[in-house]
Design a protein around this motif. Structure first.
Motif, PDB file in Angstrom:
ATOM      1  N   TYR A  24       0.832  -1.200   0.000  1.00  0.00           N
ATOM      2  CA  TYR A  24       0.000   0.000   0.000  1.00  0.00           C
ATOM      3  C   TYR A  24       0.869   1.254   0.000  1.00  0.00           C
ATOM      4  O   TYR A  24       0.587   2.211  -0.729  1.00  0.00           O
ATOM      5  N   LEU A  25       1.935   1.259   0.784  1.00  0.00           N
ATOM      6  CA  LEU A  25       2.822   2.419   0.802  1.00  0.00           C
ATOM      7  C   LEU A  25       3.506   2.612  -0.542  1.00  0.00           C
ATOM      8  O   LEU A  25       3.697   3.747  -0.993  1.00  0.00           O
ATOM      9  N   TYR A  26       3.871   1.527  -1.205  1.00  0.00           N
ATOM     10  CA  TYR A  26       4.455   1.650  -2.534  1.00  0.00           C
ATOM     11  C   TYR A  26       3.466   2.297  -3.499  1.00  0.00           C
ATOM     12  O   TYR A  26       3.835   3.172  -4.288  1.00  0.00           O
ATOM     13  N   VAL A  27       2.205   1.882  -3.438  1.00  0.00           N
ATOM     14  CA  VAL A  27       1.193   2.469  -4.316  1.00  0.00           C
ATOM     15  C   VAL A  27       1.040   3.954  -4.021  1.00  0.00           C
ATOM     16  O   VAL A  27       0.918   4.779  -4.935  1.00  0.00           O
ATOM     17  N   VAL A  28       1.069   4.333  -2.751  1.00  0.00           N
ATOM     18  CA  VAL A  28       0.967   5.755  -2.390  1.00  0.00           C
ATOM     19  C   VAL A  28       2.121   6.537  -2.994  1.00  0.00           C
ATOM     20  O   VAL A  28       1.936   7.610  -3.582  1.00  0.00           O
ATOM     21  N   PHE A  29       3.344   6.015  -2.887  1.00  0.00           N
ATOM     22  CA  PHE A  29       4.496   6.730  -3.447  1.00  0.00           C
ATOM     23  C   PHE A  29       4.455   6.753  -4.970  1.00  0.00           C
ATOM     24  O   PHE A  29       4.864   7.738  -5.594  1.00  0.00           O
ATOM     25  N   GLY A  64       0.805  29.577 -11.354  1.00  0.00           N
ATOM     26  CA  GLY A  64       1.831  29.705 -10.325  1.00  0.00           C
ATOM     27  C   GLY A  64       1.381  29.410  -8.913  1.00  0.00           C
ATOM     28  O   GLY A  64       1.616  28.345  -8.369  1.00  0.00           O
ATOM     29  N   VAL A  65       0.720  30.368  -8.267  1.00  0.00           N
ATOM     30  CA  VAL A  65       0.394  30.261  -6.852  1.00  0.00           C
ATOM     31  C   VAL A  65      -0.659  29.186  -6.600  1.00  0.00           C
ATOM     32  O   VAL A  65      -0.547  28.398  -5.656  1.00  0.00           O
ATOM     33  N   THR A  66      -1.678  29.129  -7.448  1.00  0.00           N
ATOM     34  CA  THR A  66      -2.736  28.140  -7.256  1.00  0.00           C
ATOM     35  C   THR A  66      -2.176  26.721  -7.334  1.00  0.00           C
ATOM     36  O   THR A  66      -2.490  25.867  -6.492  1.00  0.00           O
ATOM     37  N   THR A  67      -1.356  26.473  -8.316  1.00  0.00           N
ATOM     38  CA  THR A  67      -0.773  25.144  -8.477  1.00  0.00           C
ATOM     39  C   THR A  67       0.158  24.815  -7.324  1.00  0.00           C
ATOM     40  O   THR A  67       0.180  23.680  -6.843  1.00  0.00           O
ATOM     41  N   LEU A  68       0.899  25.804  -6.859  1.00  0.00           N
ATOM     42  CA  LEU A  68       1.811  25.585  -5.741  1.00  0.00           C
ATOM     43  C   LEU A  68       1.037  25.210  -4.476  1.00  0.00           C
ATOM     44  O   LEU A  68       1.395  24.265  -3.768  1.00  0.00           O
ATOM     45  N   VAL A  69      -0.059  25.910  -4.200  1.00  0.00           N
ATOM     46  CA  VAL A  69      -0.875  25.617  -3.022  1.00  0.00           C
ATOM     47  C   VAL A  69      -1.497  24.223  -3.134  1.00  0.00           C
ATOM     48  O   VAL A  69      -1.492  23.446  -2.170  1.00  0.00           O
ATOM     49  N   GLU A  70      -2.033  23.902  -4.300  1.00  0.00           N
ATOM     50  CA  GLU A  70      -2.634  22.575  -4.483  1.00  0.00           C
ATOM     51  C   GLU A  70      -1.603  21.466  -4.270  1.00  0.00           C
ATOM     52  O   GLU A  70      -1.908  20.436  -3.657  1.00  0.00           O
ATOM     53  N   MET A  71      -0.396  21.670  -4.772  1.00  0.00           N
ATOM     54  CA  MET A  71       0.623  20.628  -4.620  1.00  0.00           C
ATOM     55  C   MET A  71       1.053  20.498  -3.172  1.00  0.00           C
ATOM     56  O   MET A  71       1.288  19.390  -2.691  1.00  0.00           O
ATOM     57  N   PHE A  72       1.127  21.602  -2.432  1.00  0.00           N
ATOM     58  CA  PHE A  72       1.486  21.490  -1.021  1.00  0.00           C
ATOM     59  C   PHE A  72       0.382  20.816  -0.216  1.00  0.00           C
ATOM     60  O   PHE A  72       0.665  20.081   0.735  1.00  0.00           O
ATOM     61  N   VAL A  73      -0.865  21.022  -0.578  1.00  0.00           N
ATOM     62  CA  VAL A  73      -1.958  20.294   0.074  1.00  0.00           C
ATOM     63  C   VAL A  73      -1.827  18.802  -0.216  1.00  0.00           C
ATOM     64  O   VAL A  73      -1.948  17.963   0.688  1.00  0.00           O
ATOM     65  N   PHE A  74      -1.552  18.458  -1.458  1.00  0.00           N
ATOM     66  CA  PHE A  74      -1.373  17.055  -1.836  1.00  0.00           C
ATOM     67  C   PHE A  74      -0.193  16.444  -1.086  1.00  0.00           C
ATOM     68  O   PHE A  74      -0.295  15.346  -0.519  1.00  0.00           O
ATOM     69  N   LEU A  75       0.935  17.143  -1.055  1.00  0.00           N
ATOM     70  CA  LEU A  75       2.109  16.628  -0.348  1.00  0.00           C
ATOM     71  C   LEU A  75       1.855  16.546   1.153  1.00  0.00           C
ATOM     72  O   LEU A  75       2.416  15.686   1.841  1.00  0.00           O
ATOM     73  N   GLY A  76       0.990  17.421   1.664  1.00  0.00           N
ATOM     74  CA  GLY A  76       0.619  17.340   3.078  1.00  0.00           C
ATOM     75  C   GLY A  76      -0.118  16.048   3.385  1.00  0.00           C
ATOM     76  O   GLY A  76       0.134  15.402   4.414  1.00  0.00           O
ATOM     77  N   PHE A  77      -1.041  15.656   2.513  1.00  0.00           N
ATOM     78  CA  PHE A  77      -1.735  14.377   2.703  1.00  0.00           C
ATOM     79  C   PHE A  77      -0.762  13.201   2.631  1.00  0.00           C
ATOM     80  O   PHE A  77      -0.853  12.253   3.415  1.00  0.00           O
ATOM     81  N   ILE A  78       0.172  13.270   1.699  1.00  0.00           N
ATOM     82  CA  ILE A  78       1.179  12.214   1.591  1.00  0.00           C
ATOM     83  C   ILE A  78       2.029  12.176   2.860  1.00  0.00           C
ATOM     84  O   ILE A  78       2.327  11.103   3.397  1.00  0.00           O
ATOM     85  N   ALA A  79       2.422  13.339   3.352  1.00  0.00           N
ATOM     86  CA  ALA A  79       3.226  13.401   4.575  1.00  0.00           C
ATOM     87  C   ALA A  79       2.450  12.853   5.772  1.00  0.00           C
ATOM     88  O   ALA A  79       3.033  12.176   6.629  1.00  0.00           O
ATOM     89  N   ILE A 125       2.673   9.096   5.564  1.00  0.00           N
ATOM     90  CA  ILE A 125       3.998   8.618   5.966  1.00  0.00           C
ATOM     91  C   ILE A 125       4.161   8.728   7.476  1.00  0.00           C
ATOM     92  O   ILE A 125       4.688   7.815   8.130  1.00  0.00           O
ATOM     93  N   LEU A 126       3.702   9.833   8.060  1.00  0.00           N
ATOM     94  CA  LEU A 126       3.781  10.009   9.508  1.00  0.00           C
ATOM     95  C   LEU A 126       2.959   8.942  10.234  1.00  0.00           C
ATOM     96  O   LEU A 126       3.405   8.377  11.236  1.00  0.00           O
ATOM     97  N   TYR A 127       1.789   8.644   9.727  1.00  0.00           N
ATOM     98  CA  TYR A 127       0.946   7.599  10.324  1.00  0.00           C
ATOM     99  C   TYR A 127       1.651   6.241  10.257  1.00  0.00           C
ATOM    100  O   TYR A 127       1.678   5.502  11.250  1.00  0.00           O
ATOM    101  N   ALA A 128       2.231   5.932   9.103  1.00  0.00           N
ATOM    102  CA  ALA A 128       2.944   4.656   8.965  1.00  0.00           C
ATOM    103  C   ALA A 128       4.151   4.608   9.888  1.00  0.00           C
ATOM    104  O   ALA A 128       4.458   3.565  10.477  1.00  0.00           O
TER     105      ALA A 128
END
Length: 123
Positions: free
Chosen positions: A68-73, A93-108, A111-114
């Motif tokens: 499951y973690l491999y699929v997430v990565f 620019g800014v909109t895409t940057l914010v969206e990507m940081f939200v996405f990376l936050g969910f990924i983080a 990872i923190l939960y695991a």
């Protein structure tokens, strides 16, 4: 074999020739090999060890979590590459940057939960 369908016909002919070569090789192998089945040859084995017990074995849930973690990565990488190409385009620019940081936050968070559940330790 010229015209629109000529190239398709050539592909079909080459496919059929390839299949004939493959089938011919299997047929020649079947005709030339010795065929002397014995009960010992027909027994199921793995790595040369005779089977013992039932054919069903239980595996640990930890391996499914690694999958499951491999699929997430992998999904993370699939979304990061297109984002990197669109980021420089005007109006993203800014909109895409914010969206990507939200996405990376969910990924983080995943990872923190695991990590907190001690899943990432290979034992």
């Amino acid at each position: 074999m010229s015209g629109y369908f000529g190239s398709y016909a050539m592909v079909v002919v080459l496919f059929l020739v390839g299949m004939a070569i493959f089938a011919g090789g299997l047929f020649v192998n079947r005709m030339l090999r010795p065929n002397r089945p014995t009960p010992e040859k027909l027994t199921t084995y793995e790595c040369g060890v005779d089977p013992v017990g039932e054919g069903w074995a239980q595996s640990q849930i930890r391996y499914y979590v690694f999958t499951y973690l491999y699929v997430v990565f992998a999904v993370d990488a699939v979304f990061l590459f297109p984002w990197a190409t669109v980021f420089a385009a005007p109006g993203y620019g800014v909109t895409t940057l914010v969206e990507m940081f939200v996405f990376l936050g969910f990924i983080a968070l995943g990872i923190l939960y695991a990590w907190r559940k001690r899943v990432l330790g290979w034992t």
